[in-house]
Motif scaffolding. Sequence first.
Motif, short mmCIF file in Angstrom:
data_model
loop_
_atom_site.label_atom_id
_atom_site.label_comp_id
_atom_site.label_asym_id
_atom_site.label_seq_id
_atom_site.Cartn_x
_atom_site.Cartn_y
_atom_site.Cartn_z
N THR A 35 0.76 -1.09 0.24
CA THR A 35 -0.10 -0.05 0.12
C THR A 35 0.87 1.25 -0.01
OG1 THR A 35 -1.91 -1.28 1.16
CG2 THR A 35 -1.88 1.21 1.23
N ASP A 36 1.91 1.07 0.82
CA ASP A 36 2.79 2.25 0.83
C ASP A 36 3.53 2.75 -0.32
OD1 ASP A 36 4.02 4.48 2.76
OD2 ASP A 36 5.76 3.57 2.04
N ALA A 37 4.03 1.58 -1.08
CA ALA A 37 4.74 1.85 -2.23
C ALA A 37 3.88 2.31 -3.38
CB ALA A 37 5.37 0.42 -2.71
N GLY A 38 2.52 1.90 -3.46
CA GLY A 38 1.57 2.39 -4.19
C GLY A 38 1.17 3.75 -4.04
N MET A 39 0.74 4.12 -2.97
CA MET A 39 0.59 5.66 -2.59
C MET A 39 1.78 6.54 -2.63
SD MET A 39 -2.72 5.23 -1.51
CE MET A 39 -2.85 6.88 -0.51
N THR A 40 2.93 6.11 -2.64
CA THR A 40 4.13 7.16 -2.77
C THR A 40 4.41 6.92 -4.14
OG1 THR A 40 5.66 5.37 -1.90
CG2 THR A 40 4.47 7.05 -0.15
N HIS A 41 3.94 6.21 -5.02
CA HIS A 41 4.51 6.16 -6.46
C HIS A 41 5.85 5.71 -6.45
CE1 HIS A 41 1.26 9.23 -8.05
NE2 HIS A 41 0.75 8.31 -6.89
N PRO A 59 -9.32 -9.04 -11.62
CA PRO A 59 -10.18 -9.77 -12.50
C PRO A 59 -11.51 -8.94 -13.40
CG PRO A 59 -9.75 -11.17 -10.94
CD PRO A 59 -9.05 -9.88 -10.50
N HIS A 60 -11.88 -8.26 -12.33
CA HIS A 60 -13.27 -7.57 -12.83
C HIS A 60 -12.68 -6.49 -13.91
CE1 HIS A 60 -11.67 -4.40 -9.94
NE2 HIS A 60 -12.54 -3.31 -10.73
N ALA A 61 -11.81 -5.87 -13.85
CA ALA A 61 -11.16 -4.99 -14.63
C ALA A 61 -10.50 -5.68 -16.02
CB ALA A 61 -10.24 -3.80 -14.18
N GLY A 62 -10.19 -6.78 -16.15
CA GLY A 62 -9.67 -7.74 -17.12
C GLY A 62 -7.82 -7.54 -16.90
N ILE A 63 -7.50 -7.23 -15.79
CA ILE A 63 -6.05 -6.77 -15.77
C ILE A 63 -5.14 -7.78 -15.11
CG2 ILE A 63 -4.44 -5.26 -14.58
CD1 ILE A 63 -6.59 -2.86 -14.78
N GLU A 64 -4.17 -8.35 -15.63
CA GLU A 64 -3.30 -9.51 -15.02
C GLU A 64 -1.91 -8.73 -15.37
OE1 GLU A 64 -3.94 -13.70 -15.00
OE2 GLU A 64 -2.38 -13.49 -16.50
N PHE A 65 -1.01 -8.64 -14.40
CA PHE A 65 0.34 -8.23 -14.58
C PHE A 65 1.10 -9.58 -14.01
CE2 PHE A 65 -1.67 -4.12 -13.60
CZ PHE A 65 -1.47 -3.74 -15.02
N VAL A 66 1.96 -10.08 -14.84
CA VAL A 66 2.93 -11.18 -14.39
C VAL A 66 4.52 -10.87 -14.47
CG1 VAL A 66 3.45 -13.59 -14.52
CG2 VAL A 66 1.16 -12.98 -14.98
N THR A 70 6.72 -6.17 -15.56
CA THR A 70 5.37 -5.99 -16.01
C THR A 70 4.32 -5.42 -14.98
OG1 THR A 70 5.19 -8.02 -17.64
CG2 THR A 70 3.20 -6.90 -17.24
N ILE A 71 4.69 -5.81 -14.01
CA ILE A 71 3.86 -5.23 -12.58
C ILE A 71 4.64 -3.59 -12.40
CG2 ILE A 71 3.92 -5.17 -10.09
CD1 ILE A 71 4.00 -8.29 -10.39
N ARG A 72 5.69 -3.48 -12.60
CA ARG A 72 5.94 -2.16 -12.34
C ARG A 72 5.43 -1.33 -13.49
NH1 ARG A 72 8.13 2.24 -13.43
NH2 ARG A 72 9.88 3.32 -12.27
N ALA A 73 5.55 -1.57 -14.78
CA ALA A 73 4.95 -0.75 -15.68
C ALA A 73 3.55 -0.59 -15.55
CB ALA A 73 5.22 -1.48 -17.15
N GLY A 74 2.77 -1.77 -14.88
CA GLY A 74 1.44 -1.62 -14.88
C GLY A 74 1.10 -0.74 -13.64
N ILE A 75 1.62 -0.78 -12.46
CA ILE A 75 1.39 0.18 -11.42
C ILE A 75 1.52 1.52 -11.89
CG2 ILE A 75 3.62 -0.17 -10.32
CD1 ILE A 75 -0.10 0.61 -8.50
N GLU A 76 2.61 1.76 -12.51
CA GLU A 76 2.84 3.16 -13.17
C GLU A 76 1.86 3.59 -14.05
OE1 GLU A 76 6.68 6.02 -14.59
OE2 GLU A 76 6.79 3.94 -14.83
N ARG A 77 1.45 2.88 -14.81
CA ARG A 77 0.52 3.30 -15.85
C ARG A 77 -0.85 3.57 -15.06
NH1 ARG A 77 1.79 -0.69 -19.01
NH2 ARG A 77 0.21 -2.08 -18.51
N ARG A 81 -3.42 7.54 -14.18
CA ARG A 81 -4.86 7.75 -14.63
C ARG A 81 -5.46 8.40 -13.41
NH1 ARG A 81 -7.92 3.10 -15.97
NH2 ARG A 81 -8.95 4.36 -17.04
N TRP A 82 -4.94 8.41 -12.22
CA TRP A 82 -5.74 9.16 -11.08
C TRP A 82 -5.30 10.51 -10.82
CZ3 TRP A 82 -9.56 6.24 -9.03
CH2 TRP A 82 -9.53 5.12 -9.14
N GLU A 83 -6.41 11.29 -10.77
CA GLU A 83 -6.25 12.75 -10.07
C GLU A 83 -5.82 12.61 -8.83
OE1 GLU A 83 -8.74 16.65 -9.35
OE2 GLU A 83 -9.64 15.15 -10.41
#
Length: 167
Positions: A35-41, A59-66, A70-77, A81-83
């Motif tokens: 949570t901390d790493a995601g919230m602090t980018h 799954p509900h958004a059809g997202i899968e990072f393996v 891929t996980i690093r690029a996915g979280i950054e992307r 998107r968030w204000e």
Amino acid sequence: MRRHRGDDTEEDVPVDHFQAVADRVELEALRAEFTDAGMTHDYDRFASLFTRDGAWRIPHAGIEFVGRETIRAGIERAQARWEFFVQTVHPGALRIDGDTATGRVFVVEFGRLHDGASHANHALYHDRYRRSPDGWKFVERVYEVRYVDSTPLPGSPPRPAGSLVDP
């Protein structure tokens, strides 16, 4: 190892008892780091929390990072998107079995995307963990939404000190 029982007697405490406590502390720290790493980018730290072949699934958004890259690029992307985005978690169940573990975390989050869409979610993370030479890591983290509210959020991120505030 010996410990006092509180009645002026001592008893033997199995070493594996201390290992179980240490494992639980380390796993809770891993979940908090996510949570901390995601919230602090901090995307490099975020990806490092997974095994090299780890998976993060929504799954509900059809997202899968393996895999970490891929996980690093996915979280950054995703974060771009968030204000604004706020997440809080509550530790749920945790079961340790040697060098593997499973668990759940309860999630409450809200935020607004740059396109104006708002989200308030109540969800669970279903987790699988593995002990590595670098400590416990996520093998898989699956996000299950239990409730979503897309009603527009009336608030906003705080304005810098001294800026004009809408009347």
